[in-house]
Design an enzyme around this catalytic site. Structure first.
Site, mmCIF file in Angstrom:
data_model
loop_
_atom_site.group_PDB
_atom_site.id
_atom_site.type_symbol
_atom_site.label_atom_id
_atom_site.label_comp_id
_atom_site.label_asym_id
_atom_site.label_seq_id
_atom_site.Cartn_x
_atom_site.Cartn_y
_atom_site.Cartn_z
ATOM 1 N N LYS A 1 1.062 9.914 -1.027
ATOM 2 C CA LYS A 1 0.178 10.972 -0.518
ATOM 3 C C LYS A 1 0.830 11.727 0.643
ATOM 4 O O LYS A 1 0.612 12.924 0.820
ATOM 5 C CB LYS A 1 -1.150 10.358 -0.059
ATOM 6 C CG LYS A 1 -2.036 9.873 -1.216
ATOM 7 C CD LYS A 1 -2.710 11.040 -1.918
ATOM 8 C CE LYS A 1 -3.724 10.584 -2.951
ATOM 9 N NZ LYS A 1 -4.395 11.702 -3.637
ATOM 10 N N TYR B 1 0.851 4.298 -2.505
ATOM 11 C CA TYR B 1 -0.229 5.278 -2.343
ATOM 12 C C TYR B 1 -0.052 6.070 -1.045
ATOM 13 O O TYR B 1 -0.036 7.304 -1.060
ATOM 14 C CB TYR B 1 -1.561 4.532 -2.350
ATOM 15 C CG TYR B 1 -2.789 5.407 -2.296
ATOM 16 C CD1 TYR B 1 -3.198 6.138 -3.416
ATOM 17 C CD2 TYR B 1 -3.558 5.494 -1.139
ATOM 18 C CE1 TYR B 1 -4.345 6.924 -3.368
ATOM 19 C CE2 TYR B 1 -4.706 6.271 -1.088
ATOM 20 C CZ TYR B 1 -5.095 6.990 -2.201
ATOM 21 O OH TYR B 1 -6.235 7.762 -2.166
ATOM 22 N N ASP B 2 0.118 5.330 0.063
ATOM 23 C CA ASP B 2 0.203 5.996 1.377
ATOM 24 C C ASP B 2 1.390 6.963 1.435
ATOM 25 O O ASP B 2 1.250 8.122 1.824
ATOM 26 C CB ASP B 2 0.391 4.954 2.505
ATOM 27 C CG ASP B 2 -0.735 3.941 2.565
ATOM 28 O OD1 ASP B 2 -1.608 3.961 1.687
ATOM 29 O OD2 ASP B 2 -0.734 3.115 3.497
ATOM 30 N N ARG C 1 0.825 -1.210 0.000
ATOM 31 C CA ARG C 1 0.000 0.000 0.000
ATOM 32 C C ARG C 1 0.861 1.263 0.000
ATOM 33 O O ARG C 1 0.343 2.372 -0.179
ATOM 34 C CB ARG C 1 -0.912 0.029 1.235
ATOM 35 C CG ARG C 1 -2.031 -0.973 1.205
ATOM 36 C CD ARG C 1 -2.839 -0.936 2.488
ATOM 37 N NE ARG C 1 -4.031 -0.105 2.394
ATOM 38 C CZ ARG C 1 -5.256 -0.576 2.175
ATOM 39 N NH1 ARG C 1 -5.472 -1.858 2.026
ATOM 40 N NH2 ARG C 1 -6.284 0.243 2.093
ATOM 41 N N THR D 1 -12.977 -2.356 10.395
ATOM 42 C CA THR D 1 -14.010 -1.311 10.282
ATOM 43 C C THR D 1 -13.607 -0.234 9.272
ATOM 44 O O THR D 1 -12.423 0.010 9.020
ATOM 45 C CB THR D 1 -14.258 -0.613 11.638
ATOM 46 O OG1 THR D 1 -13.097 0.147 11.987
ATOM 47 C CG2 THR D 1 -14.588 -1.618 12.733
HETATM 48 N N1 UDP Z 1 -13.160 -5.536 1.210
HETATM 49 C C1 UDP Z 1 -13.967 -6.677 1.342
HETATM 50 N N2 UDP Z 1 -14.560 -7.162 0.222
HETATM 51 C C2 UDP Z 1 -14.429 -6.597 -1.009
HETATM 52 C C3 UDP Z 1 -13.623 -5.436 -1.121
HETATM 53 C C4 UDP Z 1 -13.001 -4.929 0.015
HETATM 54 O O1 UDP Z 1 -14.127 -7.234 2.433
HETATM 55 O O2 UDP Z 1 -15.021 -7.094 -1.984
HETATM 56 C C5 UDP Z 1 -12.560 -4.983 2.445
HETATM 57 C C6 UDP Z 1 -11.091 -4.562 2.332
HETATM 58 O O3 UDP Z 1 -10.221 -5.631 2.595
HETATM 59 C C7 UDP Z 1 -11.021 -3.479 3.398
HETATM 60 C C8 UDP Z 1 -12.416 -2.830 3.368
HETATM 61 O O4 UDP Z 1 -13.260 -3.793 2.760
HETATM 62 O O5 UDP Z 1 -10.839 -4.039 4.674
HETATM 63 C C9 UDP Z 1 -12.472 -1.534 2.567
HETATM 64 O O6 UDP Z 1 -11.873 -1.799 1.336
HETATM 65 P P1 UDP Z 1 -11.819 -0.716 0.155
HETATM 66 O O7 UDP Z 1 -10.973 -1.290 -0.928
HETATM 67 O O8 UDP Z 1 -13.181 -0.273 -0.211
HETATM 68 O O9 UDP Z 1 -11.120 0.576 0.799
HETATM 69 P P2 UDP Z 1 -9.801 0.785 1.687
HETATM 70 O O10 UDP Z 1 -9.184 -0.542 2.046
HETATM 71 O O11 UDP Z 1 -8.914 1.627 0.856
HETATM 72 O O12 UDP Z 1 -10.322 1.468 2.895
#
Ligand code: UDP
Length: 315
Positions: A155, A151-152, A148, A216
């Site tokens: 940014k 990106y992290d 990650r 969460t």
């Molecule tokens: N996630 C999930 N199922 C999916 C896609 C994502 O459980 O089909 C989980 C992912 O592992 C994360 C959370 O949902 O813990 C949010 O994921 P997203 O990619 O939307 O955003 P980000 O990780 O950047 O917050």
């Protein structure tokens, strides 16, 4: 004195960008230049805006400088792949370049035009946070070697560039840290949890949850975020941020999946898959600062925002 405002939006055909273009065009004094190379955005997102005489689309990659004779008043720098599925892997170096070269090119343009420039930073600067909820004062817990990091850290470096331009050249900067956002014009294929779960449910497929689903996130509806972005841009020049913009209502991914299931088809099954590496365990913004300084807070409940998003994906 000129009455109208010229506003440049990088990433203007993406999810947040296209919603921002649409909102800003409601004000007749605003002229929009929408810059995008459609790497993750798409012309479809702005097809209803293209014929507006106050809207101009320019295909451009902000990794390269953008030269224009137009006098720019405001820049919203939103361009960057934002979904883990799109910004990692083979795109990782491209992501870092977009964050860093893109920031430098846009900051130089802002400086030349004496324009205000708003940076779309992210809750990802907090990494796998050890502080909960996350306040702007928290320095973060990012693994610089992880998948990650492109990106992290990209940014985070962009924030540092913004502050250095401000300190050295007095560039008028604004930094917002955007938390998970959802709504119409999300890309159905970009792998975000809200779009994935809704699209799976509409197709009658199993809903995919990564890990045990106890992690969460706090989901902000796009219209609320757009209002926050505009309020930040219009705030006093000495308000630089960083300032969190997000919805503080926190849900586990299991809870989110169940809400979506109930709304679309309660009989659907959940399929648990492997958790991606460095996936943050808990995320929730502290928005005390946004409430106090911008008089901003989200108004849309998750249920209401999901209804609107489901309607968008259904059509
Ligand atoms: N996630 C999930 N199922 C999916 C896609 C994502 O459980 O089909 C989980 C992912 O592992 C994360 C959370 O949902 O813990 C949010 O994921 P997203 O990619 O939307 O955003 P980000 O990780 O950047 O917050």
């Amino acid at each position: 004195m000129k009455k109208y405002k010229k506003i440049l939006i990088t990433g203007g055909s993406g999810f947040i960008g296209s919603n921002l273009c649409r909102k800003l065009l409601q004000d007749e004094n605003n002229h929009i230049i929408c810059l995008d190379n459609n790497f993750t955005g798409t012309i479809d997102n702005i097809s209803d805006l293209i014929n507006n005489p106050r809207f101009k689309f320019v295909e451009h990659n902000i990794i390269e400088p953008f030269n224009t004779k137009e006098e720019i008043d405001e820049i919203y720098n939103l361009a960057c792949p934002a979904s883990p599925k799109k910004y990692q892997g083979k795109n990782a170096i491209y992501t870092t370049k977009t964050c860093i070269f893109g920031a430098i090119n846009m900051l130089e343009l802002a400086q030349k035009n004496n324009a205000k420039i708003l940076q779309s930073s992210t809750s990802e600067v907090y990494g796998n946070s050890k502080e909960h909820p996350q306040k702007e004062t928290y320095f973060g817990n990012v693994n610089p070697c992880g998948k990650r990091a492109c990106y992290d850290e990209g940014k985070r470096c962009a924030e540092s560039l913004f502050f250095d331009f401000n300190r050295i050249y007095n560039t008028k900067i604004k930094i917002v840290r955007i938390f998970n956002t959802y709504g119409p014009f999300m890309d159905k294929n970009d792998g975000r949890v809200v779009s994935n779960l809704i699209c799976q449910a509409l197709k009658g497929s199993n809903l995919t949850i990564y890990g045990d689903g106890k992690q969460t996130r706090s989901f902000c509806y796009i219209d609320d975020l757009i209002e926050g972005l505009i309020k930040m841009m219009l705030s006093n020049d000495n308000l630089t941020g960083p300032i969190n913009l997000g919805n503080p209502c926190e849900y586990t991914i299991n809870e989110l999946a169940n809400i979506i299931k109930e709304k679309i088809n309660p009989n659907l099954k959940i399929k648990y898959e492997q958790l991606p590496s460095d996936d943050p365990i808990k995320r929730k913004p502290d928005i005390t600062l946004a409430k106090k300084i911008l008089n901003w807070e989200p108004k849309t409940t998750l249920s209401c925002g999901l209804d609107k998003t489901i309607k968008f994906f259904s059509s």
